[in-house]
Design a protein around this motif. Structure first.
Motif, PDB file in Angstrom:
ATOM      1  N   LEU A 157       0.853  -1.184   0.000  1.00 55.99           N
ATOM      2  CA  LEU A 157       0.000   0.000   0.000  1.00 55.99           C
ATOM      3  C   LEU A 157       0.887   1.232   0.000  1.00 55.99           C
ATOM      4  N   GLU A 158       0.771   2.044  -1.051  1.00 56.70           N
ATOM      5  CA  GLU A 158       1.609   3.237  -1.205  1.00 56.70           C
ATOM      6  C   GLU A 158       0.793   4.500  -0.999  1.00 56.70           C
ATOM      7  N   ASP A 159       1.355   5.422  -0.213  1.00 59.36           N
ATOM      8  CA  ASP A 159       0.697   6.712  -0.062  1.00 59.36           C
ATOM      9  C   ASP A 159       1.131   7.649  -1.190  1.00 59.36           C
ATOM     10  N   ALA A 160       0.638   8.884  -1.166  1.00 55.41           N
ATOM     11  CA  ALA A 160       0.918   9.849  -2.238  1.00 55.41           C
ATOM     12  C   ALA A 160       2.398  10.194  -2.342  1.00 55.41           C
ATOM     13  N   GLU A 161       3.170   9.962  -1.270  1.00 52.49           N
ATOM     14  CA  GLU A 161       4.608  10.258  -1.274  1.00 52.49           C
ATOM     15  C   GLU A 161       5.453   9.047  -1.673  1.00 52.49           C
ATOM     16  N   GLY A 162       4.793   7.937  -2.059  1.00 47.98           N
ATOM     17  CA  GLY A 162       5.527   6.746  -2.468  1.00 47.98           C
ATOM     18  C   GLY A 162       6.002   5.886  -1.312  1.00 47.98           C
ATOM     19  N   ARG A 163       5.532   6.193  -0.110  1.00 44.64           N
ATOM     20  CA  ARG A 163       5.906   5.384   1.054  1.00 44.64           C
ATOM     21  C   ARG A 163       4.998   4.161   1.146  1.00 44.64           C
ATOM     22  N   VAL A 164       5.532   3.088   1.711  1.00 45.04           N
ATOM     23  CA  VAL A 164       4.802   1.824   1.798  1.00 45.04           C
ATOM     24  C   VAL A 164       4.425   1.548   3.255  1.00 45.04           C
ATOM     25  N   LEU A 165       3.221   1.025   3.447  1.00 43.83           N
ATOM     26  CA  LEU A 165       2.722   0.705   4.780  1.00 43.83           C
ATOM     27  C   LEU A 165       3.309  -0.612   5.266  1.00 43.83           C
ATOM     28  N   LEU A 166       3.892  -0.584   6.472  1.00 43.58           N
ATOM     29  CA  LEU A 166       4.384  -1.792   7.125  1.00 43.58           C
ATOM     30  C   LEU A 166       3.855  -1.820   8.551  1.00 43.58           C
ATOM     31  N   GLY A 167       3.688  -3.042   9.060  1.00 40.34           N
ATOM     32  CA  GLY A 167       3.238  -3.220  10.432  1.00 40.34           C
ATOM     33  C   GLY A 167       4.355  -3.813  11.278  1.00 40.34           C
ATOM     34  N   LEU A 168       4.453  -3.358  12.525  1.00 40.53           N
ATOM     35  CA  LEU A 168       5.419  -3.913  13.462  1.00 40.53           C
ATOM     36  C   LEU A 168       4.785  -5.122  14.131  1.00 40.53           C
ATOM     37  N   ARG A 169       5.351  -6.294  13.886  1.00 31.91           N
ATOM     38  CA  ARG A 169       4.828  -7.536  14.437  1.00 31.91           C
ATOM     39  C   ARG A 169       4.995  -7.553  15.958  1.00 31.91           C
ATOM     40  N   HIS A 170       4.015  -8.097  16.646  1.00 34.18           N
ATOM     41  CA  HIS A 170       4.073  -8.218  18.106  1.00 34.18           C
ATOM     42  C   HIS A 170       5.303  -9.040  18.483  1.00 34.18           C
ATOM     43  N   PHE A 215       4.052   4.264   7.601  1.00 37.45           N
ATOM     44  CA  PHE A 215       4.482   4.360   6.214  1.00 37.45           C
ATOM     45  C   PHE A 215       5.983   4.637   6.193  1.00 37.45           C
ATOM     46  N   TRP A 216       6.701   3.883   5.343  1.00 34.52           N
ATOM     47  CA  TRP A 216       8.156   3.993   5.226  1.00 34.52           C
ATOM     48  C   TRP A 216       8.536   4.318   3.791  1.00 34.52           C
ATOM     49  N   HIS A 217       9.495   5.223   3.626  1.00 35.57           N
ATOM     50  CA  HIS A 217      10.035   5.472   2.298  1.00 35.57           C
ATOM     51  C   HIS A 217      10.885   4.255   1.929  1.00 35.57           C
ATOM     52  N   PRO A 218      10.784   3.746   0.712  1.00 37.62           N
ATOM     53  CA  PRO A 218      11.550   2.546   0.333  1.00 37.62           C
ATOM     54  C   PRO A 218      13.066   2.683   0.491  1.00 37.62           C
ATOM     55  N   ASP A 219      13.585   3.901   0.479  1.00 35.28           N
ATOM     56  CA  ASP A 219      15.025   4.105   0.704  1.00 35.28           C
ATOM     57  C   ASP A 219      15.390   4.111   2.192  1.00 35.28           C
TER      58      ASP A 219
END
Length: 162
Positions: free
Chosen positions: A29-42, A129-133
């Motif tokens: 899932l990419e936001d308008a800035e090209g960042r991708v959504l990641l979840g921190l696992r328990h 959301f994290w930038h791929p770089d």
């Protein structure tokens, strides 16, 4: 071929020695800035505790897109229109030698409704959301490999096969 003792609806049996692969779906899932959504696992999660990973799940007698839509709603309260996603990448992996192989279908979208929420706190304790770089150091290895593959325009990655 069916016989009198088999139901025509019974699943076919795999030949002896066949290793069936687990099929999972992952949301890129990419936001308008090209960042991708990641979840921190328990930290106590059975899989990849205390690491960042895609929103993901296993198919359960459903199509891959139906699974993606279900998992996005169950895990994060997001509404995904299956007409607005595309297959972004396929990753075929073995986490640990001897484990059951997994085929991950990574679906990419820039359209959704809702704000990511923690709905399964026993599995995920945060969304970001994290930038791929600038991906986090503590990330599931095949998640990083998939992000790299998508950015390079590759459709397929293998991880863990020797």
């Amino acid at each position: 071929m069916n016989t009198d003792t088999e139901s025509k609806d019974a699943p076919e049996r795999a030949p002896s020695g066949t290793v069936l692969n687990i099929i999972g779906v992952h949301l890129y899932l990419e936001d308008a800035e090209g960042r991708v959504l990641l979840g921190l696992r328990h930290p106590d999660s059975a899989f990849a505790g205390d690491t960042w990973h895609f929103l993901a799940g296993h198919c359960q007698q459903e199509s891959a897109l139906a699974c993606l839509v279900r998992e996005a709603q169950e895990e994060a309260g997001l509404l995904i229109d299956p007409e607005r996603v595309e297959l972004g990448h396929v990753v075929h992996l073995v986490d640990t030698p001897g484990d059951t192989p997994r085929m991950g279908l990574v679906f990419r979208t820039r359209a959704w409704s809702g704000t990511p929420k923690i709905l399964e706190p026993d599995k995920c304790i945060g969304w970001r959301f994290w930038h791929p770089d600038e991906l986090p150091e503590q990330i599931v290895p095949y998640t990083r490999a998939t992000v790299d593959g998508i950015r390079a325009g590759r459709l397929y990655t293998e991880v863990g096969w020797s």
